[in-house]
Write an enzyme that holds these catalytic residues in place. Structure first.
Site, mmCIF file in Angstrom:
data_model
loop_
_atom_site.group_PDB
_atom_site.id
_atom_site.type_symbol
_atom_site.label_atom_id
_atom_site.label_comp_id
_atom_site.label_asym_id
_atom_site.label_seq_id
_atom_site.Cartn_x
_atom_site.Cartn_y
_atom_site.Cartn_z
ATOM 1 N N CYS A 84 54.351 -9.233 100.364
ATOM 2 C CA CYS A 84 55.040 -8.554 99.273
ATOM 3 C C CYS A 84 55.043 -9.432 98.013
ATOM 4 O O CYS A 84 53.995 -9.625 97.414
ATOM 5 C CB CYS A 84 56.428 -8.123 99.728
ATOM 6 S SG CYS A 84 57.077 -6.766 98.724
ATOM 7 N N HIS A 178 56.367 -6.029 104.752
ATOM 8 C CA HIS A 178 57.123 -7.175 105.291
ATOM 9 C C HIS A 178 56.911 -7.284 106.803
ATOM 10 O O HIS A 178 57.733 -6.777 107.569
ATOM 11 C CB HIS A 178 58.615 -6.978 105.022
ATOM 12 C CG HIS A 178 59.028 -7.273 103.617
ATOM 13 N ND1 HIS A 178 59.638 -8.445 103.244
ATOM 14 C CD2 HIS A 178 58.908 -6.532 102.490
ATOM 15 C CE1 HIS A 178 59.887 -8.430 101.952
ATOM 16 N NE2 HIS A 178 59.458 -7.268 101.464
ATOM 17 N N GLU A 180 57.469 -9.632 108.729
ATOM 18 C CA GLU A 180 58.527 -10.433 109.384
ATOM 19 C C GLU A 180 59.733 -9.575 109.740
ATOM 20 O O GLU A 180 60.618 -10.036 110.459
ATOM 21 C CB GLU A 180 58.924 -11.616 108.477
ATOM 22 C CG GLU A 180 59.860 -11.289 107.322
ATOM 23 C CD GLU A 180 59.186 -10.588 106.133
ATOM 24 O OE1 GLU A 180 57.999 -10.201 106.257
ATOM 25 O OE2 GLU A 180 59.861 -10.407 105.105
HETATM 26 N N1 GLN Z 1 59.083 -6.099 93.629
HETATM 27 C C1 GLN Z 1 59.109 -7.465 94.047
HETATM 28 C C2 GLN Z 1 58.362 -8.352 93.068
HETATM 29 O O1 GLN Z 1 57.819 -7.899 92.136
HETATM 30 C C3 GLN Z 1 58.507 -7.633 95.422
HETATM 31 C C4 GLN Z 1 59.409 -6.987 96.441
HETATM 32 C C5 GLN Z 1 59.391 -7.654 97.772
HETATM 33 O O2 GLN Z 1 58.919 -8.778 97.932
HETATM 34 N N2 GLN Z 1 59.967 -6.982 98.732
HETATM 35 O O3 GLN Z 1 58.315 -9.536 93.270
#
Ligand code: GLN
Length: 197
Positions: A84, A178, A180
């Site tokens: 992410c 994610h 994890e």
């Molecule tokens: N929207 C977040 C960002 O731009 C990422 C979201 C996440 O890691 N769950 O960093």
């Protein structure tokens, strides 16, 4: 370089979902350490860059020189798993980033932040991921990015509506979701397995 051979996997611990990654890795018998500074980075053989807020993580990593040290290690071939916000940090190009947001350039991709929409657009999906045996992977997306442009050396392992959400380039693996939080360690196993030898 396996954990058994003495390898240490660092988890970037400036902000975000740090402990769940450590928990999954330790469940696989991997030795982990939290990385917050360039000094911490010296003892690791590979890195996990967790989800969280990429603008915050970048700002903190810039402030103490960790961003430059990470970039140096990644340029030298250090394996990494980014999830992410971690995928955003590893990208060559960040779309819809904050004006002062940089990235580490370890993946030849353009990644769009919050690409599926904002918090309300968080969702879960069962994904077929190339290289994972068994049932689909239950993927949790939280204000997730997706990949908009993929360079020649990048493999797409999974997509949602045609948008790549799991990719690999050499020793660097990244997911928009994610892993994890899935209660399924197969993505971490794939990463740890790639560290052998
Ligand atoms: N929207 C977040 C960002 O731009 C990422 C979201 C996440 O890691 N769950 O960093």
């Amino acid at each position: 370089m396996t954990a058994a051979a003495g390898g240490v996997v660092g988890v970037l611990a400036l902000q975000g979902a740090v402990r769940p990654h450590q928990h999954v890795l330790e469940g696989l018998g991997v030795t982990t350490t939290l990385v917050r500074s360039p000094d911490d980075l010296e003892s690791v053989d590979a890195m996990v860059l967790p989800g969280g807020e990429s603008t915050t993580i970048w700002m903190l990593a810039q402030a103490n020189g960790l961003a430059a040290a990470l970039k140096h290690r990644l340029d030298g071939g250090m394996p990494a798993l980014g999830t992410c916000a971690g995928m955003i940090l590893l990208a060559g190009t960040v779309l819809d980033g904050r004006a002062d947001q940089g990235s580490l350039g370890a993946l030849d991709v353009a990644v769009r932040r919050n690409a599926f929409g904002r918090q309300v657009a968080s969702f879960e999906a069962d994904l077929a991921v190339d290289g994972l045996a068994g049932p689909p992977f239950h993927a949790v997306f939280i204000r997730a990015p997706f990949v908009e442009r993929v360079g020649d050396g990048v493999e797409v392992l999974a997509s949602v509506d045609g948008h790549p959400v799991a990719i690999r380039q050499g020793a660097v693996l990244a997911t928009a979701f994610h892993p994890e939080l899935a209660g399924d360690d197969r993505i971490h196993r794939m990463f740890v397995g790639s560290l052998a030898g």
